[in-house]
Motif scaffolding. Structure first.
Motif, mmCIF file in Angstrom:
data_model
loop_
_atom_site.group_PDB
_atom_site.id
_atom_site.type_symbol
_atom_site.label_atom_id
_atom_site.label_comp_id
_atom_site.label_asym_id
_atom_site.label_seq_id
_atom_site.Cartn_x
_atom_site.Cartn_y
_atom_site.Cartn_z
ATOM 1 N N SER A 107 0.827 -1.204 0.000
ATOM 2 C CA SER A 107 0.000 0.000 0.000
ATOM 3 C C SER A 107 0.861 1.252 0.000
ATOM 4 O O SER A 107 0.586 2.221 -0.727
ATOM 5 N N GLY A 108 1.915 1.241 0.817
ATOM 6 C CA GLY A 108 2.825 2.382 0.838
ATOM 7 C C GLY A 108 3.530 2.591 -0.486
ATOM 8 O O GLY A 108 3.676 3.730 -0.958
ATOM 9 N N MET A 109 3.948 1.498 -1.133
ATOM 10 C CA MET A 109 4.633 1.620 -2.424
ATOM 11 C C MET A 109 3.682 2.070 -3.525
ATOM 12 O O MET A 109 4.089 2.759 -4.460
ATOM 13 N N THR A 110 2.404 1.699 -3.422
ATOM 14 C CA THR A 110 1.416 2.199 -4.385
ATOM 15 C C THR A 110 1.302 3.708 -4.284
ATOM 16 O O THR A 110 1.273 4.421 -5.304
ATOM 17 N N ALA A 111 1.222 4.223 -3.061
ATOM 18 C CA ALA A 111 1.152 5.669 -2.882
ATOM 19 C C ALA A 111 2.388 6.351 -3.456
ATOM 20 O O ALA A 111 2.302 7.433 -4.053
ATOM 21 N N LEU A 112 3.556 5.706 -3.323
ATOM 22 C CA LEU A 112 4.797 6.296 -3.837
ATOM 23 C C LEU A 112 4.847 6.338 -5.367
ATOM 24 O O LEU A 112 5.627 7.109 -5.928
ATOM 25 N N CYS A 113 4.034 5.491 -6.032
ATOM 26 C CA CYS A 113 3.965 5.575 -7.494
ATOM 27 C C CYS A 113 3.562 6.988 -7.928
ATOM 28 O O CYS A 113 3.933 7.451 -9.014
ATOM 29 N N GLY A 114 2.793 7.662 -7.082
ATOM 30 C CA GLY A 114 2.321 8.996 -7.429
ATOM 31 C C GLY A 114 3.388 10.072 -7.424
ATOM 32 O O GLY A 114 3.134 11.180 -7.905
ATOM 33 N N VAL A 115 4.554 9.805 -6.867
ATOM 34 C CA VAL A 115 5.627 10.813 -6.874
ATOM 35 C C VAL A 115 6.701 10.481 -7.915
ATOM 36 O O VAL A 115 7.736 11.143 -7.970
ATOM 37 N N ALA A 116 6.463 9.460 -8.736
ATOM 38 C CA ALA A 116 7.452 9.075 -9.747
ATOM 39 C C ALA A 116 7.625 10.198 -10.768
ATOM 40 O O ALA A 116 6.653 10.755 -11.271
ATOM 41 N N GLY A 117 8.881 10.492 -11.070
ATOM 42 C CA GLY A 117 9.177 11.535 -12.041
ATOM 43 C C GLY A 117 9.700 11.011 -13.356
ATOM 44 O O GLY A 117 9.960 11.790 -14.283
ATOM 45 N N SER A 118 9.859 9.697 -13.463
ATOM 46 C CA SER A 118 10.396 9.110 -14.681
ATOM 47 C C SER A 118 9.968 7.654 -14.768
ATOM 48 O O SER A 118 9.416 7.095 -13.809
ATOM 49 N N PHE A 119 10.247 7.052 -15.902
ATOM 50 C CA PHE A 119 9.968 5.634 -16.083
ATOM 51 C C PHE A 119 10.719 4.798 -15.053
ATOM 52 O O PHE A 119 10.164 3.877 -14.453
ATOM 53 N N GLY A 120 11.963 5.133 -14.789
ATOM 54 C CA GLY A 120 12.760 4.388 -13.820
ATOM 55 C C GLY A 120 12.179 4.455 -12.421
ATOM 56 O O GLY A 120 12.142 3.450 -11.707
ATOM 57 N N HIS A 121 11.741 5.636 -12.006
ATOM 58 C CA HIS A 121 11.126 5.784 -10.686
ATOM 59 C C HIS A 121 9.874 4.922 -10.564
ATOM 60 O O HIS A 121 9.628 4.283 -9.529
ATOM 61 N N LEU A 122 9.075 4.907 -11.629
ATOM 62 C CA LEU A 122 7.831 4.138 -11.607
ATOM 63 C C LEU A 122 8.126 2.641 -11.536
ATOM 64 O O LEU A 122 7.434 1.888 -10.842
ATOM 65 N N VAL A 123 9.155 2.203 -12.247
ATOM 66 C CA VAL A 123 9.557 0.793 -12.179
ATOM 67 C C VAL A 123 9.953 0.409 -10.761
ATOM 68 O O VAL A 123 9.556 -0.641 -10.245
ATOM 69 N N LEU A 124 10.736 1.256 -10.092
ATOM 70 C CA LEU A 124 11.166 0.955 -8.726
ATOM 71 C C LEU A 124 9.972 0.857 -7.772
ATOM 72 O O LEU A 124 9.909 -0.039 -6.925
ATOM 73 N N ALA A 125 9.014 1.766 -7.923
ATOM 74 C CA ALA A 125 7.835 1.723 -7.059
ATOM 75 C C ALA A 125 7.015 0.468 -7.315
ATOM 76 O O ALA A 125 6.506 -0.172 -6.393
ATOM 77 N N ARG A 126 6.891 0.088 -8.580
ATOM 78 C CA ARG A 126 6.130 -1.115 -8.922
ATOM 79 C C ARG A 126 6.834 -2.374 -8.428
ATOM 80 O O ARG A 126 6.186 -3.364 -8.071
ATOM 81 N N LEU A 127 8.162 -2.357 -8.408
ATOM 82 C CA LEU A 127 8.895 -3.475 -7.815
ATOM 83 C C LEU A 127 8.521 -3.631 -6.345
ATOM 84 O O LEU A 127 8.342 -4.741 -5.841
ATOM 85 N N GLY A 128 8.378 -2.504 -5.655
ATOM 86 C CA GLY A 128 7.979 -2.551 -4.257
ATOM 87 C C GLY A 128 6.569 -3.066 -4.062
ATOM 88 O O GLY A 128 6.294 -3.819 -3.123
ATOM 89 N N VAL A 129 5.665 -2.673 -4.957
ATOM 90 C CA VAL A 129 4.295 -3.193 -4.904
ATOM 91 C C VAL A 129 4.307 -4.715 -5.074
ATOM 92 O O VAL A 129 3.651 -5.451 -4.323
ATOM 93 N N GLY A 130 5.075 -5.193 -6.037
ATOM 94 C CA GLY A 130 5.164 -6.634 -6.268
ATOM 95 C C GLY A 130 5.756 -7.377 -5.089
ATOM 96 O O GLY A 130 5.302 -8.474 -4.740
ATOM 97 N N ALA A 131 6.750 -6.771 -4.446
ATOM 98 C CA ALA A 131 7.380 -7.425 -3.295
ATOM 99 C C ALA A 131 6.384 -7.638 -2.170
ATOM 100 O O ALA A 131 6.387 -8.678 -1.507
ATOM 101 N N GLY A 132 5.517 -6.667 -1.937
ATOM 102 C CA GLY A 132 4.516 -6.817 -0.885
ATOM 103 C C GLY A 132 3.393 -7.753 -1.266
ATOM 104 O O GLY A 132 2.977 -8.612 -0.472
ATOM 105 N N GLU A 133 2.896 -7.623 -2.494
ATOM 106 C CA GLU A 133 1.727 -8.396 -2.900
ATOM 107 C C GLU A 133 2.032 -9.877 -3.110
ATOM 108 O O GLU A 133 1.113 -10.697 -3.178
ATOM 109 N N GLY A 134 3.309 -10.235 -3.187
ATOM 110 C CA GLY A 134 3.664 -11.636 -3.353
ATOM 111 C C GLY A 134 3.138 -12.529 -2.243
ATOM 112 O O GLY A 134 2.886 -13.721 -2.451
ATOM 113 N N ALA A 135 2.945 -11.971 -1.047
ATOM 114 C CA ALA A 135 2.472 -12.772 0.085
ATOM 115 C C ALA A 135 0.953 -12.867 0.145
ATOM 116 O O ALA A 135 0.411 -13.745 0.827
#
Length: 476
Positions: A107-135
């Motif tokens: 949930s926290g990483m989803t909120a951080l997607c909103g501050v992404a300033g580039s494609f790379g930033h968005l990828v990093l945030a989505r990696l965090g979403v995936g890390a949490g949702e895996g469980a």
């Protein structure tokens, strides 16, 4: 306060029959309600990206393959790495704690997607979403399996997976409205932050079923080694076919979920709010009907072996593939919406039965791990690859559809749109090529549905072990 009614959990009677859905206890209902809310957060955090990706594409000047990367591999990579270790941990420690921490993380990483300033930033945030949702899915499904008996798991898991159509209904409505009013960045915060509060509620009020010594559905066997557990599963032909079917189904579902909103925006020139209403009807309302119908029918015809569970998935894949093909070839959006509703009704028939089939196949001591292994098929090889494949196919088809005389589609139409101030002819050419490219890419998703259907059928036909307490529920 913690639920104290675990002694009322449904369990086989001496005669081997199980209580009907109407006999669910308050404890069972509370478990399902909380898990549905958790899974709504799970799918809402994923689904909102589909409605927001067009403004994201314009703001960050992305291509379709990058949209596919954000929704596919960027999410699936850490999902796969986190899912199996989280499942192994959950089979040894308190699953409620594992799920609460995971929920707070994604949930926290989803909120951080909103501050992404580039494609790379968005990828990093989505990696965090995936890390949490895996469980989420492995733990949630094992909790349901430890709460409901085998021949009632289809409906119980169908109720749990109503979170999918509910999230698919809410995501475009919330995302579309908030994005049009406040921008796509605020929309990520609106869907992400409530999950942190839910994580606290989950941890404080839900009890680990293993702590109830009277619960006969819980395996008391110690968790085995991963290699040995994996070998147990792979010996089952029915599981091998289910795994392969889930790859194709995940590919198809991931691609259609991510790109259907974009298709309606490009093909029919609708607004975000209009597309939000369309996808809410197609993914949400129809999905609810399909989810409940699939779970009820699979339970109703489970018989001694539970072959109806993968069998229902075969019906879902065949019907969804046919009606999505019709949807993406309609000349008007009104006609397309009608077939989209039918396609998603078929699509969601499989929600409960797919995982009920797995829980019935898996040895009780490794239900969490079994779900994590299947999620490698659904998410990593399926959802993780499907959007990327469709995105690449879309870019290639759009480049072919763009007039050579106007130059390169990628260079002339950044983000799929002509630059501001360009001639009307260029605007029209970019829009037409972008729509045609995505239509071509989505044909690959329809093919994946066609491949999933026979694999599900073969899984059903190769089930050889009767269900625990295998009395036909029609006779109960």
């Amino acid at each position: 306060m913690a639920i104290e009614e675990q002694d009322a959990l449904a369990a086989p009677s001496p005669a081997g029959t199980f209580p009907r859905a109407a006999g669910w206890t308050r404890a069972q209902i509370y478990v399902l309600v909380l898990l549905v809310l958790v899974n709504i957060c799970n799918y809402l955090d994923r689904g909102v990206l589909a409605i927001l990706q067009e403004p994201i594409k314009r703001d960050l000047a992305l291509q379709d393959w990058q949209l596919g990367m954000i929704s596919g591999p960027a999410f699936a990579i850490l999902y796969s790495f986190a899912g199996i270790p989280a499942a192994r941990i959950a089979e040894r420690v308190n699953r409620i704690s594992v799920l609460s921490l995971a929920l707070a993380l994604w949930s926290g990483m989803t909120a951080l997607c909103g501050v992404a300033g580039s494609f790379g930033h968005l990828v990093l945030a989505r990696l965090g979403v995936g890390a949490g949702e895996g469980a989420c899915t492995p733990v949630s499904h094992s909790l349901v399996a430890d709460t409901f008996p085998p021949q009632r798991r289809g409906l119980a898991l169908a109720v749990l997976t109503t979170s999918i159509p509910l999230a698919q209904m809410l995501a475009p409505l919330i995302g579309g409205f908030v994005a049009m009013t406040y921008g796509w960045r605020v929309a990520f915060a609106v869907v992400g932050l409530p999950g942190i509060a839910l994580a606290v509620l989950l941890r404080l009020t839900l009890r680990e079923p293993r702590d109830d010594a009277a619960n006969t559905l819980v395996s008391r066997a110690p968790a085995g080694r991963f290699r040995d557990d994996l070998r147990l599963l792979l010996r089952l032909r029915c599981f091998r076919w289910l795994f392969l079917a889930s790859v194709f189904m995940g590919w198809a579902v991931g691609a259609t979920n991510i790109f259907t909103a974009s298709y309606f925006l490009r093909q029919y020139d609708l607004t975000l709010a209009q597309v939000g209403m369309v996808t809410a009807a197609g993914l949400g309302v129809a999905g609810l009907v399909g989810t409940f119908a699939g779970g009820w029918l699979a339970d109703r015809f489970a018989g001694r072996y539970g072959r109806s569970y993968p069998g229902m998935c075969a019906v879902a894949a065949a019907g969804a593939g046919l009606f999505f093909l019709i949807t993406f070839t309609r000349p008007t959006w009104q006609a397309a919406v009608l077939f989209l509703i039918v396609a998603n009704l078929f699509n969601d028939l499989k929600n409960g039965p797919n995982y009920a089939a797995l829980q019935n196949m898996a040895p009780p001591h490794m239900r969490t791990t079994a779900t994590a292994i299947l999620m490698v098929a659904v998410i990593v090889l399926g959802t993780g690859c499907g959007p990327l494949i469709v995105g690449v196919a879309s870019d290639l088809a759009a480049a072919r559809a763009f007039p050579d005389a106007l130059g390169s589609f990628t260079a002339v139409c950044p983000g799929g749109k002509a630059p501001a101030g360009a001639a009307a002819l260029l605007h029209d050419a970019c829009a037409a090529a972008s729509a045609a490219g995505l239509r071509g890419g989505l044909m690959a998703a329809c093919l994946a549905y066609a491949l999933a259907a026979p694999c599900f059928l073969l899984s059903a036909l190769t089930i050889r072990t009767p269900l625990q307490g295998a009395q036909d529920p029609r006779e109960a």
